[in-house]
Design a protein around this motif. Sequence first.
Motif, PDB file in Angstrom:
ATOM      1  N   GLU A   8       0.847  -1.196   0.000  1.00  0.00           N
ATOM      2  CA  GLU A   8       0.000   0.000   0.000  1.00  0.00           C
ATOM      3  C   GLU A   8       0.884   1.248   0.000  1.00  0.00           C
ATOM      4  O   GLU A   8       1.711   1.446   0.895  1.00  0.00           O
ATOM      5  CB  GLU A   8      -0.904   0.014   1.237  1.00  0.00           C
ATOM      6  N   THR A  29      -2.196   6.919   3.648  1.00  0.00           N
ATOM      7  CA  THR A  29      -2.121   5.905   2.600  1.00  0.00           C
ATOM      8  C   THR A  29      -3.033   6.263   1.428  1.00  0.00           C
ATOM      9  O   THR A  29      -3.993   7.015   1.579  1.00  0.00           O
ATOM     10  CB  THR A  29      -2.523   4.529   3.151  1.00  0.00           C
ATOM     11  N   ASN A  31      -5.121   4.230  -0.452  1.00  0.00           N
ATOM     12  CA  ASN A  31      -6.443   3.606  -0.538  1.00  0.00           C
ATOM     13  C   ASN A  31      -7.197   3.488   0.775  1.00  0.00           C
ATOM     14  O   ASN A  31      -8.369   3.100   0.783  1.00  0.00           O
ATOM     15  CB  ASN A  31      -6.303   2.207  -1.151  1.00  0.00           C
ATOM     16  N   HIS A  32      -6.541   3.826   1.882  1.00  0.00           N
ATOM     17  CA  HIS A  32      -7.182   3.681   3.190  1.00  0.00           C
ATOM     18  C   HIS A  32      -7.138   4.954   4.017  1.00  0.00           C
ATOM     19  O   HIS A  32      -7.579   4.944   5.168  1.00  0.00           O
ATOM     20  CB  HIS A  32      -6.534   2.537   3.968  1.00  0.00           C
ATOM     21  N   GLY A  33      -6.625   6.038   3.465  1.00  0.00           N
ATOM     22  CA  GLY A  33      -6.563   7.281   4.207  1.00  0.00           C
ATOM     23  C   GLY A  33      -5.544   7.218   5.330  1.00  0.00           C
ATOM     24  O   GLY A  33      -4.492   6.587   5.218  1.00  0.00           O
ATOM     25  N   PRO A 108     -10.435   7.232   2.852  1.00  0.00           N
ATOM     26  CA  PRO A 108      -9.517   7.401   1.722  1.00  0.00           C
ATOM     27  C   PRO A 108      -9.790   8.667   0.914  1.00  0.00           C
ATOM     28  O   PRO A 108     -10.939   9.013   0.658  1.00  0.00           O
ATOM     29  CB  PRO A 108      -9.748   6.150   0.879  1.00  0.00           C
ATOM     30  N   PRO A 110      -7.833   9.700  -2.415  1.00  0.00           N
ATOM     31  CA  PRO A 110      -6.765   9.559  -3.410  1.00  0.00           C
ATOM     32  C   PRO A 110      -6.339  10.883  -4.046  1.00  0.00           C
ATOM     33  O   PRO A 110      -5.147  11.064  -4.339  1.00  0.00           O
ATOM     34  CB  PRO A 110      -7.390   8.624  -4.462  1.00  0.00           C
TER      35      PRO A 110
END
Length: 242
Positions: A8, A29, A31-33, A108, A110
């Motif tokens: 990740e 991150t 994709n997961h914030g 998330p 992006p």
Amino acid sequence: MKGAEQQEPAYVVHRRAWRETSLMVDAFTLNHGRMTLIARGANSAKSPLKAQLQPFQPLMLDWTGRGDLKTLTQVDVRPGPALKRTASLYSGLYLNELLQRILPAADPHPTLFAAYIDALAELSETTDIEPVLRRFELAFAAALGVDFAWDLATDTGRSVEPGQEYCYDPEQGIVATPGPGTRLQHLSGDVLLALADGDLASESGRRLAKRVMRVLFDFLLQGRPLHSRSLFSHLRGERHES
């Protein structure tokens, strides 16, 4: 969320000692914030993780765990820009504090992640940090749904007009008439229109944008201090003395 994640893309925004030999890491991150991860043994002298889990370093992370607190299992370091100038370093710390203190966990974003990468790249190359910070702040506001149009008075629904003065309310944006939530007044319509066109070159535009963003993020912080602001104050003091 599934129990394990591999490779990740992430950045460390804060870390602190956890128990005797481990680190608790706040990571931003793709994709997961924002995630909180436990790096077991990373605070010991023999662990390579302590050197790898540095701010502004592009990382690929693996973790496991089903609760809010995940366990870091693998760290791969990727090449990235270095913040060598003091002002750029303090700016990066400011961005990290915003992410750590305001961004909801496991949410998330992006587009904001991309804006963060762009900001670090710009900070590594330029000595003109103000436009970089304002662009990231605007991207952050958009991610949280508190963005606004510089050229629209939300209380009237009318476009900002040159020669007029306006106000700023962090819950409404630009307004024509002050109300209970108004934090700033006497904002130049001409400068607001220039900001709507993306002008962060003029001194008047920079000054107004900084005032507005300061009010917005103070509102989002709800009274919590930012340590990076004291670093900037110290840096300005050193420049004044030199």
